[in-house]
Design an enzyme around this catalytic site. Structure first.
Site, PDB file in Angstrom:
ATOM      1  N   THR A  49       0.999  -0.754  -0.143  1.00 21.12           N
ATOM      2  CA  THR A  49       0.081  -0.324  -0.001  1.00 21.12           C
ATOM      3  C   THR A  49       1.071   1.346   0.222  1.00 21.12           C
ATOM      4  OG1 THR A  49       0.041  -0.114   2.266  1.00 21.12           O
ATOM      5  CG2 THR A  49      -1.686  -0.882   1.307  1.00 21.12           C
ATOM      6  N   THR A  50       0.527   2.432  -0.057  1.00 20.33           N
ATOM      7  CA  THR A  50      -0.762   2.880  -0.830  1.00 20.33           C
ATOM      8  C   THR A  50      -0.455   3.996  -2.162  1.00 20.33           C
ATOM      9  OG1 THR A  50      -1.717   3.455   1.552  1.00 20.33           O
ATOM     10  CG2 THR A  50      -2.663   4.722  -0.185  1.00 20.33           C
TER      11      THR A  50
END
Length: 277
Positions: A49-50
């Site tokens: 992520t992100t």
């Protein structure tokens, strides 16, 4: 056509413009989605992520943090999550890191294979649909906890502006307006983007807004890594314009990240947005 002593004739015969379809016929065991995995593998695989992306007048920017996690453990501090898909598009990965990287490589080959067979590149809609099909083929793995949820962006040469596409685990494709984010820190990043994004941003301003959003995501999501000033590890940033894809040099990203962090030293919650404007 004379067959090669090393390759079967099917490898030398013109066929489908889809490399994934060709691979499914000739060597289906090489497709990531055809592999069998033991139960619980999703808990052991590193997750990425992100990813954030936003458009500006003249193109689109995508940025990804560098952290991969495995449960509560930081599995890697400098993983790369933003990759060029072809000359005018890129893809960012969130979800099971290993499978996501394999899917990106397959997608890159898919676009290159199409261009070689058809003699012209796919349109932006065609590229986004091909990625949708690859995600859909991974649905069985996603049901075992090995989901891959990429973010796709590129410069549409026919329309003359940047475009962003998001997906769900079933391959559902959604075109986003102005900005979007995916991954565990996406809720916090999207909140920052809502407040800071402007229609009149240039490329550097767009990169600054995305780094502010990643900072906010890292501030509230333990799976998202912020700028690592000690190790000098900064987000990977790709800028796509009519001239093609360009990965920003690390010192360029570092200069903007240093300004963002410097501003947070004075105002930890970030720059204030106007109440009405």
């Amino acid at each position: 056509m004379t067959s090669s002593p090393r390759l079967p004739a099917s490898y030398l015969t013109p066929g489908s413009s889809s490399f994934a379809d060709f691979l499914a016929e000739q060597a289906p065991d090489l497709l990531p989605s055809r592999r069998s995995t033991p139960a619980g593998a999703g808990d052991l695989a590193p997750h990425a992520t992100t990813i954030v992306a936003a458009t500006f007048d003249g193109g689109v920017v995508m940025a990804g943090d560098r952290r991969a996690t495995m449960g509560n453990v930081i599995a890697q501090r400098d993983i790369e999550k933003v990759f060029p898909a072809d000359e005018f598009s890129c893809v960012g990965i969130a979800g099971t890191a290993g499978l996501a990287v394999e899917m990106v490589r397959l997608f890159q080959t898919e676009l290159e294979h199409y261009e070689k067979i058809e003699g012209s590149p796919l349109s932006m809609d065609g590229k986004s649909n091909r990625l949708s099909a690859l995600i859909r083929s991974n649905l069985a793995m996603a049901m075992q906890g090995l989901a891959v949820v990429p973010l796709f962006a590129g410069f549409d040469l026919a329309l003359g502006h940047g475009r962003i596409f998001s997906y769900d685990v079933t391959g559902g494709r959604y075109e986003e307006t102005a900005f979007h984010s995916v991954g565990s820190g996406s809720l916090f990043a999207r909140g920052a983007l809502k407040k800071l994004y402007r229609d009149d941003l240039d490329a550097e301003g767009c990169v600054t807004v995305l780094l502010q959003a990643l900072y906010d995501a890292a501030d509230d999501d333990s799976a998202t890594g912020g700028p690592d000033l000690t190790r000098r590890i900064f987000p990977v940033v790709g800028v796509i314009t009519a001239d093609g894809y360009r990965r920003m040099a690390q010192d360029e990203v570092a200069a903007i990240a240093d300004r963002v962090v410097g501003g947070r030293m004075q105002r930890p919650d970030g720059p204030a947005a106007g109440l009405i404007s």
